[in-house]
Design a protein around this motif. Sequence first.
Motif, short mmCIF file in Angstrom:
data_model
loop_
_atom_site.label_atom_id
_atom_site.label_comp_id
_atom_site.label_asym_id
_atom_site.label_seq_id
_atom_site.Cartn_x
_atom_site.Cartn_y
_atom_site.Cartn_z
N LEU A 198 -0.92 8.45 -7.14
CA LEU A 198 -2.29 8.90 -6.90
C LEU A 198 -2.91 8.17 -5.72
CD1 LEU A 198 -3.61 9.24 -10.57
CD2 LEU A 198 -2.82 11.06 -9.03
N LEU A 199 -2.65 6.88 -5.60
CA LEU A 199 -3.16 6.13 -4.45
C LEU A 199 -2.61 6.69 -3.14
CD1 LEU A 199 -3.09 2.36 -5.50
CD2 LEU A 199 -5.09 3.74 -4.95
N ALA A 200 -1.32 7.02 -3.12
CA ALA A 200 -0.72 7.58 -1.91
C ALA A 200 -1.37 8.92 -1.54
CB ALA A 200 0.79 7.74 -2.08
N LEU A 201 -1.66 9.74 -2.55
CA LEU A 201 -2.35 11.00 -2.27
C LEU A 201 -3.75 10.74 -1.73
CD1 LEU A 201 -1.33 13.19 -5.33
CD2 LEU A 201 -0.71 13.58 -2.93
N LEU A 202 -4.45 9.78 -2.31
CA LEU A 202 -5.82 9.48 -1.86
C LEU A 202 -5.83 8.82 -0.49
CD1 LEU A 202 -7.40 8.35 -5.23
CD2 LEU A 202 -7.98 10.39 -3.89
N ALA A 203 -4.71 8.24 -0.07
CA ALA A 203 -4.63 7.69 1.29
C ALA A 203 -4.75 8.81 2.32
CB ALA A 203 -3.32 6.92 1.48
N GLY A 204 -4.44 10.04 1.91
CA GLY A 204 -4.58 11.20 2.79
C GLY A 204 -5.98 11.77 2.84
N GLY A 205 -6.86 11.32 1.97
CA GLY A 205 -8.24 11.78 1.97
C GLY A 205 -8.81 11.85 0.57
N PRO A 206 -10.14 11.87 0.47
CA PRO A 206 -10.81 11.91 -0.83
C PRO A 206 -10.45 13.18 -1.62
CG PRO A 206 -12.38 11.52 0.94
CD PRO A 206 -11.09 11.87 1.58
N ALA A 207 -10.46 13.06 -2.94
CA ALA A 207 -10.15 14.21 -3.79
C ALA A 207 -10.66 13.93 -5.20
CB ALA A 207 -8.64 14.46 -3.81
N HIS A 208 -10.74 15.00 -6.00
CA HIS A 208 -11.03 14.83 -7.42
C HIS A 208 -9.75 15.05 -8.21
CE1 HIS A 208 -11.20 19.21 -8.19
NE2 HIS A 208 -11.86 19.30 -7.05
N GLY A 209 -9.79 14.78 -9.49
CA GLY A 209 -8.59 14.79 -10.31
C GLY A 209 -7.78 16.07 -10.26
N VAL A 265 -0.74 0.58 -1.41
CA VAL A 265 0.15 1.66 -0.98
C VAL A 265 1.12 1.15 0.08
CG1 VAL A 265 0.26 3.90 0.20
CG2 VAL A 265 -1.41 3.53 -1.61
N ASP A 266 0.61 0.36 1.03
CA ASP A 266 1.48 -0.21 2.07
C ASP A 266 2.58 -1.07 1.45
OD1 ASP A 266 -0.01 1.03 4.03
OD2 ASP A 266 -1.15 -0.77 4.56
N ILE A 267 2.22 -1.90 0.49
CA ILE A 267 3.21 -2.75 -0.18
C ILE A 267 4.24 -1.90 -0.91
CG2 ILE A 267 3.50 -4.40 -2.09
CD1 ILE A 267 0.78 -5.63 -1.18
N TRP A 268 3.78 -0.84 -1.56
CA TRP A 268 4.68 0.06 -2.28
C TRP A 268 5.70 0.70 -1.34
CZ3 TRP A 268 4.01 5.76 -3.15
CH2 TRP A 268 4.91 6.26 -4.08
N TYR A 269 5.22 1.18 -0.19
CA TYR A 269 6.12 1.82 0.76
C TYR A 269 7.10 0.82 1.39
CZ TYR A 269 4.14 6.49 0.68
OH TYR A 269 3.76 7.74 0.29
N GLU A 270 6.69 -0.41 1.55
CA GLU A 270 7.55 -1.41 2.17
C GLU A 270 8.55 -2.03 1.20
OE1 GLU A 270 7.70 -1.96 5.44
OE2 GLU A 270 6.19 -0.39 5.65
N SER A 271 8.30 -1.89 -0.11
CA SER A 271 9.18 -2.48 -1.12
C SER A 271 10.34 -1.54 -1.41
CB SER A 271 8.41 -2.72 -2.42
OG SER A 271 7.34 -3.58 -2.19
N PRO A 272 11.55 -2.09 -1.57
CA PRO A 272 12.68 -1.21 -1.92
C PRO A 272 12.49 -0.64 -3.32
CG PRO A 272 13.34 -3.51 -1.98
CD PRO A 272 11.93 -3.48 -1.47
#
Length: 169
Positions: free
Chosen positions: A5-16, A78-85
């Motif tokens: 959900l955080l990764a999706l919200l990194a693309g812009g605001p949204a509701h559930g 999100v950045d940490i998630w993408y950088e972690s294996p």
Amino acid sequence: MRLHLLALLAGGPAHGYELRQALEKLLGPAYPLPNIGQIYVTLGRLEQAGLIEGRHVSQSDRPDKRIYEITDAGREAVDIWYESPSEALRVRDEFFMKLALAHRAGRPDQIGLINRHRRHCLNVLRSLSKGERPDPGDDHRIAELLIEGATLHLQADLDWLERCQEELE
């Protein structure tokens, strides 16, 4: 689901509901989607953790909705998630543990266990191969790759089950 959900919200605001629709469009029918209640509970927890901020938006013809936006702390997560294996080892797989512990648990029929799991894998494989396909569009490639990856994993599992049976017979 938090990081999804955080990764999706990194693309812009949204509701559930928009977030659920985005997951459905991106991942297609083969991916088990969370129900909307799970999404809103997760959004509440993300907001409490300071990873997103929510605001109410009034609508004239519908009930008010809550729009969520990622915070700087959320972007960092999100950045940490993408950088972690990603965890690739499957030695903690539930079936593996059942097989490894079967004899000690007084369940000596390991071949029966293997056969039941094989039938399950074959049923899932069949459902993937004849299942509903994603709608064509920009995101359909991701959904197709998800189906292909799941199919390859299942085929590898079936090969491994064959190897286990040969070794244990």
